[in-house]
Structures are given as C-alpha cells and as structure tokens.
Design a protein around this motif. Structure first.
Motif, PDB file in Angstrom:
ATOM      1  N   HIS A  99      13.601  12.666  13.800  1.00 35.95           N
ATOM      2  CA  HIS A  99      13.867  11.568  12.876  1.00 35.95           C
ATOM      3  C   HIS A  99      15.024  11.905  11.958  1.00 35.95           C
ATOM      4  O   HIS A  99      15.464  13.049  11.861  1.00 35.95           O
ATOM      5  N   GLY A 102      15.452   7.853   6.045  1.00 38.35           N
ATOM      6  CA  GLY A 102      15.423   6.402   6.139  1.00 38.35           C
ATOM      7  C   GLY A 102      16.621   5.740   5.478  1.00 38.35           C
ATOM      8  O   GLY A 102      17.454   6.385   4.839  1.00 38.35           O
ATOM      9  N   THR A 103      16.688   4.424   5.645  1.00 37.46           N
ATOM     10  CA  THR A 103      17.750   3.627   5.035  1.00 37.46           C
ATOM     11  C   THR A 103      17.141   2.709   3.979  1.00 37.46           C
ATOM     12  O   THR A 103      15.918   2.556   3.888  1.00 37.46           O
ATOM     13  N   THR A 105      17.249  -0.439   4.028  1.00 33.82           N
ATOM     14  CA  THR A 105      16.552  -1.489   4.771  1.00 33.82           C
ATOM     15  C   THR A 105      15.171  -1.034   5.209  1.00 33.82           C
ATOM     16  O   THR A 105      14.193  -1.789   5.114  1.00 33.82           O
ATOM     17  N   ASP A 106      15.066   0.208   5.684  1.00 39.17           N
ATOM     18  CA  ASP A 106      13.759   0.746   6.080  1.00 39.17           C
ATOM     19  C   ASP A 106      12.784   0.720   4.901  1.00 39.17           C
ATOM     20  O   ASP A 106      11.616   0.356   5.044  1.00 39.17           O
ATOM     21  N   VAL A 183      11.034   8.071   3.520  1.00 40.85           N
ATOM     22  CA  VAL A 183      10.942   7.269   4.748  1.00 40.85           C
ATOM     23  C   VAL A 183      11.632   8.051   5.863  1.00 40.85           C
ATOM     24  O   VAL A 183      12.746   8.552   5.689  1.00 40.85           O
ATOM     25  N   ARG A 185      13.133   7.798   9.644  1.00 40.02           N
ATOM     26  CA  ARG A 185      13.599   6.846  10.663  1.00 40.02           C
ATOM     27  C   ARG A 185      13.461   7.513  12.026  1.00 40.02           C
ATOM     28  O   ARG A 185      14.208   8.437  12.372  1.00 40.02           O
ATOM     29  N   GLY A 189      10.889   3.475  15.012  1.00 40.28           N
ATOM     30  CA  GLY A 189      10.977   2.712  13.777  1.00 40.28           C
ATOM     31  C   GLY A 189      10.699   3.583  12.562  1.00 40.28           C
ATOM     32  O   GLY A 189      10.351   4.759  12.690  1.00 40.28           O
ATOM     33  N   PRO A 190      10.836   3.032  11.347  1.00 38.99           N
ATOM     34  CA  PRO A 190      10.649   3.819  10.135  1.00 38.99           C
ATOM     35  C   PRO A 190       9.172   4.068   9.821  1.00 38.99           C
ATOM     36  O   PRO A 190       8.312   3.244  10.133  1.00 38.99           O
TER      37      PRO A 190
END
Length: 293
Positions: A99, A102-103, A105-106, A183, A185, A189-190
C-alpha cells in the motif's frame, strides 16, 4: 556476543508469548508515541504507551465494529486482546497488503462512510480535542519557558471556547485523527487505520484535519480541498466554529513536534517554527509546515 533486547523488544516478546505468537525476527515499523512491529507471517503488533489500556481496548472494539459494518479498515486479529505486558497494552492486527499513504479523496470517502453509521453500543466516550496536550507541552524540553507559558495559555483559552462551542452537524462516531497518514491506499481501495482517538463528537473535528492542510500548512491545494468538500457536502471552513477547531488542531500539530524535538534534534527547527507561526512571528498562513513522521 548476544545483544540484550531493548525495553520495547522485551515488551514485544512478553506480549507475543501471552498471545501464543512468536516474536522471533520481528521487525520495527515505527517507534514513536506507539511502537509498531511486524512479525513474520503477516501480523502487526502495536505497543501502546503505559496507561493506555482503555484506548487499546477501544481500538480493537472499533475495528471489529467497522468490520461488521463493512467499512474498509485494518482488521484486528481474532484473539483475546489487548494483552498486558510490563505496563503496556499490546494489540495485534492483520498486516496490510502492499500500500501507499492515502489521499485527501480517500480520507473523505472513508469519513462519509464512518460518519453515516449509527452510534454503536461501545464505550467510546466523548471527543476530547485536547487529550495529552499538557503532557506534550511538559515534555517539550527544547522550547523556552516563555513559549511554554504561551502554549499552556493557548490551551486553556481553547478549552474555554470548546465548552461553549457553537452547534454544527449532528454528532456521530468520529475517527479523531483523520488525515492521509491514517489511511492506506491498497490495490483493492483505501483502508482506515488507527482508532486510538475514536470517540463520539462533532464530525467537523474529522473534517478540520484536512481543512487546516489548506488554511494552515499549505499541504493541500485549493483544488484538492474543493473536491474534498464536494464529496462530503460541507465546507467546514465556513462554519462559525472553524477557528476554534482549527486552533486546537494547530496546537496538537505544534506540540507533537515540540515533544519529539526533545529526543530528535532534527525536529527542533520545525518545532520552533510551528510555535513561532502560532505566536505571530512568521507572517500570515499558510506556513508550509514540513511533515513529521
């Protein structure tokens, strides 16, 4: 010649033995406020600070609740935990697949799912935005007495404002520390991680974590933040309580750096810079604070 285990390694070995796991060849992932280790075979071990039994228990309970609700999140192992070891509470987790961090958006996608859930029958407690800040300020041995006094005064001022904070969105389960670092990614998916601060409170607290990256640190672009707000359906910067919650988040970020600058000289410049920013010594925000991991 054999090398004696560090205190953290000794706790790890004791906890794994109690859980029926083998700590041989464990590798450190991160040693900070909590120590995180990886065991061969796909298990991650999280060693909390002393006195954090309730928080560790809550982390496991929240993770299992999220699993039952179908929310993508890190999963606790199916064993009796947390395990007590030499005054520490130790928890055990499934290792994540490959992974990246995260972003924005996530984060917002997962927050929408979390905030929509009904309140569970769990001892979550009410959100405390100021937890451990006194301890952080006390531990910040590299800062001046004048700055320490200012930080303590700022903390008391924010606490008073919090007690009479304006109403906002309906309260719900909040993550408590909802930023991209919590988070993961993955290809599927996150996934949401780290439920140490999960509690019941205003969802704005989770939203502020991203908003201050726009208004305070400049780590999020205007375009990224606009997309964040569009996905969630709310721009928390327009809420009358934003300055209060942003102030609390800024204080958490500054004191985190100041606490660890005491033992990590490389952080001292950034820690002092963050304090200078909050005290009005560094011009207007955003201040481009550097990330600290």
């Amino acid at each position: 010649m054999t090398t004696s285990p560090t205190p953290t390694q000794a706790v790890l070995a004791e906890a794994c033995l109690a859980a029926g796991l083998d700590a041989t060849n464990a590798q450190p992932i991160r040693i900070a406020e909590n120590a995180v280790w990886r065991l061969p075979g796909g298990t991650v071990v999280r060693i909390a600070r002393p006195g954090q039994s309730a928080a560790a228990t809550r982390e496991v309970q929240v993770a299992r609740w999220l699993a039952a609700q179908g929310v993508p999140a890190v999963r606790a192992l199916d064993l009796r935990q947390p395990v007590a070891a030499s005054g520490h509470s130790v928890t055990f987790w499934q290792e994540l697949p490959p992974h990246e961090i995260g972003t924005v958006t996530d984060v917002v996608v997962l927050l929408k799912q979390l905030h929509a859930l009904p309140k569970p029958d769990l001892p979550l407690g009410e959100l405390d935005p100021f937890v451990r800040l006194v301890e952080r300020i006390d531990a910040a041995s590299t800062i001046s007495d004048v700055d320490r006094q200012w930080l303590n005064g700022r903390l008391e001022d924010l606490k008073q404002q919090w007690a009479s904070r304006p109403k906002g969105l309906p309260e719900c389960v909040v993550h408590g520390d909802a930023w991209v670092g919590n988070v993961a990614r993955t290809e599927a998916g996150p996934l949401l991680m780290d439920f140490e601060r999960a509690s019941f409170g205003p969802p704005e607290w989770d939203l502020v974590s991203t908003a201050v990256k726009l208004t305070t640190t400049g780590a999020v672009s205007a375009e990224e933040y606009a997309a964040f707000c569009k996905t969630y359906g709310v721009d928390v910067t327009e809420w009358e309580g934003y300055e209060l919650l942003a102030g609390a988040r800024e204080l958490r970020m500054a004191t985190y750096a100041a606490q660890y600058a005491a033992s990590r000289p490389a952080w001292r410049r950034e820690a002092q810079y963050r304090i200078d920013c909050l005290r009005g010594r560094a011009g207007a925000p955003p201040w481009r604070w550097k990330g600290i991991m």
